[in-house]
Design an enzyme around this catalytic site. Structure first.
Site, PDB file in Angstrom:
ATOM      1  N   ASN A   1       0.867  -1.183   0.000  1.00 51.70           N
ATOM      2  CA  ASN A   1       0.000   0.000   0.000  1.00 51.70           C
ATOM      3  C   ASN A   1       0.903   1.233   0.000  1.00 51.70           C
ATOM      4  OD1 ASN A   1      -1.825   2.037   0.508  1.00 51.70           O
ATOM      5  ND2 ASN A   1      -2.206   1.449   2.645  1.00 51.70           N
ATOM      6  N   TRP A   2       0.952   1.899  -1.144  1.00 49.97           N
ATOM      7  CA  TRP A   2       1.868   3.045  -1.268  1.00 49.97           C
ATOM      8  C   TRP A   2       1.317   4.312  -0.613  1.00 49.97           C
ATOM      9  CZ3 TRP A   2       4.187   2.957  -6.977  1.00 49.97           C
ATOM     10  CH2 TRP A   2       4.860   1.750  -7.157  1.00 49.97           C
ATOM     11  N   LYS A   3       0.094   4.228  -0.114  1.00 50.57           N
ATOM     12  CA  LYS A   3      -0.551   5.368   0.560  1.00 50.57           C
ATOM     13  C   LYS A   3      -0.413   6.639  -0.294  1.00 50.57           C
ATOM     14  CE  LYS A   3       0.493   3.240   4.964  1.00 50.57           C
ATOM     15  NZ  LYS A   3       0.067   3.258   6.344  1.00 50.57           N
TER      16      LYS A   3
ATOM     17  N   HIS B   1      -9.612   0.627   4.612  1.00 48.84           N
ATOM     18  CA  HIS B   1      -8.345   0.788   5.340  1.00 48.84           C
ATOM     19  C   HIS B   1      -8.588   1.642   6.580  1.00 48.84           C
ATOM     20  CE1 HIS B   1      -4.252   1.996   6.294  1.00 48.84           C
ATOM     21  NE2 HIS B   1      -3.855   0.943   5.612  1.00 48.84           N
TER      22      HIS B   1
ATOM     23  N   GLU C   1      -7.005   3.971   7.872  1.00 44.51           N
ATOM     24  CA  GLU C   1      -6.803   5.415   7.697  1.00 44.51           C
ATOM     25  C   GLU C   1      -8.044   6.052   7.079  1.00 44.51           C
ATOM     26  OE1 GLU C   1      -3.045   5.150   5.642  1.00 44.51           O
ATOM     27  OE2 GLU C   1      -2.118   4.460   7.493  1.00 44.51           O
TER      28      GLU C   1
ATOM     29  N   GLU D   1      -5.664  -5.820  10.155  1.00 45.44           N
ATOM     30  CA  GLU D   1      -4.709  -4.743  10.400  1.00 45.44           C
ATOM     31  C   GLU D   1      -5.020  -4.071  11.742  1.00 45.44           C
ATOM     32  OE1 GLU D   1      -2.610  -3.438   6.650  1.00 45.44           O
ATOM     33  OE2 GLU D   1      -4.291  -2.096   6.907  1.00 45.44           O
TER      34      GLU D   1
ATOM     35  N   GLY E   1       1.963   1.748  10.756  1.00 49.02           N
ATOM     36  CA  GLY E   1       2.840   2.909  10.672  1.00 49.02           C
ATOM     37  C   GLY E   1       3.501   3.267  11.992  1.00 49.02           C
TER      38      GLY E   1
ATOM     39  N   SER F   1       3.156  -2.664  10.225  1.00 50.02           N
ATOM     40  CA  SER F   1       4.609  -2.618  10.401  1.00 50.02           C
ATOM     41  C   SER F   1       5.311  -3.912   9.996  1.00 50.02           C
ATOM     42  CB  SER F   1       4.962  -2.227  11.838  1.00 50.02           C
ATOM     43  OG  SER F   1       4.432  -0.946  12.139  1.00 50.02           O
TER      44      SER F   1
ATOM     45  N   GLY G   1       2.658  -1.367   4.298  1.00 47.31           N
ATOM     46  CA  GLY G   1       2.619   0.067   4.023  1.00 47.31           C
ATOM     47  C   GLY G   1       4.021   0.616   3.828  1.00 47.31           C
ATOM     48  N   GLY G   2       4.580   1.192   4.889  1.00 43.09           N
ATOM     49  CA  GLY G   2       5.879   1.868   4.820  1.00 43.09           C
ATOM     50  C   GLY G   2       6.967   1.085   4.092  1.00 43.09           C
TER      51      GLY G   2
HETATM   52  C1  PEP Z   1      -0.907  -0.291   5.774  1.00 44.11           C
HETATM   53  O1  PEP Z   1      -0.823   0.800   5.236  1.00 44.11           O
HETATM   54  O2  PEP Z   1      -1.863  -1.037   5.497  1.00 44.11           O
HETATM   55  C2  PEP Z   1       0.109  -0.694   6.738  1.00 44.11           C
HETATM   56  C3  PEP Z   1       0.004  -1.873   7.310  1.00 44.11           C
HETATM   57  O3  PEP Z   1       1.120   0.199   6.975  1.00 44.11           O
HETATM   58  P1  PEP Z   1       2.535  -0.109   7.713  1.00 44.11           P
HETATM   59  O4  PEP Z   1       3.080  -1.349   7.083  1.00 44.11           O
HETATM   60  O5  PEP Z   1       3.366   1.101   7.418  1.00 44.11           O
HETATM   61  O6  PEP Z   1       2.238  -0.300   9.155  1.00 44.11           O
END
Ligand code: PEP
Length: 257
Positions: A9-11, A97, A99, A169, A175, A215, A236-237
């Site tokens: 997920n490039w957000k 998601h 967010e 999640e 994050g 994470s 994500g990150g």
């Molecule tokens: C995500 O954006 O779905 C996510 C799990 O982010 P991260 O890996 O940065 O925690």
């Protein structure tokens, strides 16, 4: 056996030039992997979907969007329809998601509408569920999972359930650098599978892929994936750099399930 699925997920990151560079790098690093054995998905921002689609057209990497609206077209300024997403080259779409639930008033009701629209237009939805830190601390994790799954998947029949990927999640792990332990992930994901078994039947529940997200890094992916109900990851990150995401995907492809 459930096929492992790793999605990035490039957000809200990456300009067109940066996105093309990242997609090219992943294509170069990951071409050796067998797409029959692992699904590799990247989910960039809407503005770069077409460009990234071109880069990965002849590769083992698939494309996803980060959200979708439930109408096919119309006067809905700012929204993107499932038809547009498909047209841009996507096979997948992330729905619900945390967010979006946290900052953009996403609810189980809107998740449900988006989910139905995605399926109707042939996209594979990655439906995100999971508890906040205070919900976990107040022993509400299973209650939240009941709510997200039962209401998010309302009126989805068995045939369509099989088209869905679920991403567990925990919000407190997204994050934050604070990953759920493999045991915590397995406990929640097993709970989700048992719940699906009660809502549908065990045979169908056993076919549904459940990813873990929060994470995920090259250092923890193997331990997480070794758990029986962890069928992949939503990253994500660590999906924003070629090296880390490619490392996660390569390590995932080596875990024997
Ligand atoms: C995500 O954006 O779905 C996510 C799990 O982010 P991260 O890996 O940065 O925690």
């Amino acid at each position: 056996m459930r096929k492992t699925i790793i999605a990035g997920n490039w957000k809200m990151y990456k300009t067109i030039t940066q996105a093309i560079e990242l997609a090219n790098g992943l294509k170069r690093e990951l071409f050796v992997l067998d797409s029959q054995k692992i699904d590799i998905v990247i989910c960039p921002a809407f503005t770069v979907l077409s460009e990234v689609a071109e880069v990965i057209a002849d590769s083992n990497i698939q494309l996803g969007a980060q959200d979708v609206y439930w109408q096919q077209e119309g006067a809905f300024t700012g929204e993107i329809s499932p038809v547009m997403i498909k047209d841009a080259g996507c096979q997948f779409v992330i729905i619900g998601h945390s967010e979006r639930r946290q900052y953009f008033q996403e609810t189980n009701e809107s998740v449900n509408k988006k989910l139905k629209a995605a399926i109707k237009y042939g996209l594979t939805p990655i439906v995100c569920v999971g508890e906040t830190l205070s919900e976990r601390e107040n022993a509400k994790t299973f209650e939240v999972l009941d709510d997200h799954i039962q209401n998010g998947l309302k009126d989805i029949d068995e045939e369509n359930l099989l088209k869905i990927v679920i991403a567990y999640e925990p919000v407190w792990a997204i994050g934050t650098g604070r990953t759920a332990t493999a045991t915590q992930a397995e406990e929640a994901q097993k709970y989700i599978r048992v719940l699906l078994g009660k809502m549908y039947n065990k045979n169908t529940a056993d076919k549904i892929r459940i990813q873990y997200g929060g994470s995920v890094k090259p250092e923890n992916i193997v331990e997480l994936l070794k758990e029986p109900d962890v069928d992949g990851a939503l990253v994500g990150g660590a999906s924003l750099e070629v090296e880390t995401f490619a490392d996660i995907v390569k390590k995932s492809s080596e875990v024997k399930k």
